[in-house]
Write a protein that holds these residues in place. Structure first.
Motif, PDB file in Angstrom:
ATOM      1  N   TRP A  11       4.167  -2.473  -6.304  1.00 32.42           N
ATOM      2  CA  TRP A  11       3.566  -2.739  -5.006  1.00 32.42           C
ATOM      3  C   TRP A  11       4.122  -1.796  -3.952  1.00 32.42           C
ATOM      4  CZ3 TRP A  11       6.710  -4.264  -0.991  1.00 32.42           C
ATOM      5  CH2 TRP A  11       7.991  -4.686  -1.342  1.00 32.42           C
ATOM      6  N   LYS A  12       5.204  -1.084  -4.270  1.00 36.04           N
ATOM      7  CA  LYS A  12       5.812  -0.150  -3.325  1.00 36.04           C
ATOM      8  C   LYS A  12       5.142   1.223  -3.336  1.00 36.04           C
ATOM      9  CE  LYS A  12      10.265  -2.342  -4.077  1.00 36.04           C
ATOM     10  NZ  LYS A  12      11.613  -2.161  -4.606  1.00 36.04           N
ATOM     11  N   ARG A  28       2.345   3.753  -2.581  1.00 37.44           N
ATOM     12  CA  ARG A  28       1.257   3.887  -1.622  1.00 37.44           C
ATOM     13  C   ARG A  28       0.111   4.669  -2.246  1.00 37.44           C
ATOM     14  NH1 ARG A  28       2.175   5.628   4.614  1.00 37.44           N
ATOM     15  NH2 ARG A  28       0.198   4.834   5.346  1.00 37.44           N
ATOM     16  N   LEU A  86      -4.340  -2.536   6.432  1.00 38.11           N
ATOM     17  CA  LEU A  86      -3.326  -2.099   5.471  1.00 38.11           C
ATOM     18  C   LEU A  86      -3.964  -1.336   4.304  1.00 38.11           C
ATOM     19  CD1 LEU A  86      -0.957  -5.193   5.390  1.00 38.11           C
ATOM     20  CD2 LEU A  86      -0.378  -2.886   6.172  1.00 38.11           C
ATOM     21  N   THR A 133      -0.543  -5.627  -4.282  1.00 37.88           N
ATOM     22  CA  THR A 133      -0.285  -4.627  -3.254  1.00 37.88           C
ATOM     23  C   THR A 133       0.279  -5.276  -2.005  1.00 37.88           C
ATOM     24  OG1 THR A 133      -2.482  -4.840  -2.288  1.00 37.88           O
ATOM     25  CG2 THR A 133      -2.227  -3.222  -4.068  1.00 37.88           C
ATOM     26  N   VAL A 134       0.830  -4.452  -1.131  1.00 37.73           N
ATOM     27  CA  VAL A 134       1.319  -4.930   0.159  1.00 37.73           C
ATOM     28  C   VAL A 134       0.159  -5.542   0.945  1.00 37.73           C
ATOM     29  CG1 VAL A 134       2.325  -4.204   2.354  1.00 37.73           C
ATOM     30  CG2 VAL A 134       3.216  -3.271   0.223  1.00 37.73           C
ATOM     31  N   TRP A 190      -1.934   0.986   1.726  1.00 37.59           N
ATOM     32  CA  TRP A 190      -1.124  -0.066   1.114  1.00 37.59           C
ATOM     33  C   TRP A 190      -1.946  -1.011   0.265  1.00 37.59           C
ATOM     34  CZ3 TRP A 190       3.564   1.064   0.429  1.00 37.59           C
ATOM     35  CH2 TRP A 190       4.254   1.835   1.356  1.00 37.59           C
TER      36      TRP A 190
END
Length: 119
Positions: free
Chosen positions: A77-78, A80, A58, A12-13, A63
């Motif tokens: 990973w983009k 949400r 985050l 993930t971010v 995120w």
């Protein structure tokens, strides 16, 4: 396909950003040890502790993703996490933010444990 089978391990971010920030903080701490410098050590410590705060924020912003298997459409990973506002069941970070989430499901094969009182 990953080493863990056909599952997403939560790239993930929040995870990648927190990890990169923590690595940078540990690198600064290493430089501080080599240079015997307290100000650099404090900066490295602040950066490392800041990584935990950044990751948590985050995660709360959606995120990060909850633990466990997810549908393949959510592996990127983009993507949400839209359930972050309600909180994730069993998530310490969500509980710390006051988000209780859904109660985790109880296993149907759980055996109740009787308490024994000695007198």
């Amino acid at each position: 396909m990953s080493a863990h089978g056909h599952v997403d391990m939560g790239h993930t971010v929040a995870g990648w950003t927190g990890t990169a920030t923590a690595v940078a903080g540990c690198t600064v701490l290493g430089v501080a040890v080599a240079a015997v410098s307290l100000p650099i050590a404090l900066a490295g410590t602040g950066l490392t502790l800041g990584a935990a705060l950044l990751t948590w924020l985050l995660h709360l912003a959606g995120w990060g993703k909850p633990s466990g298997p997810r549908p393949e459409s959510e592996w990127s990973w983009k993507v949400r996490d839209r359930s972050a506002r309600r909180g994730h069941p069993g998530c310490l970070g969500c509980r710390m933010a006051g988000r209780r989430g859904h109660a985790p499901e109880k296993a149907s094969n759980a055996v109740p444990v009787a308490s024994t009182v000695t007198g």
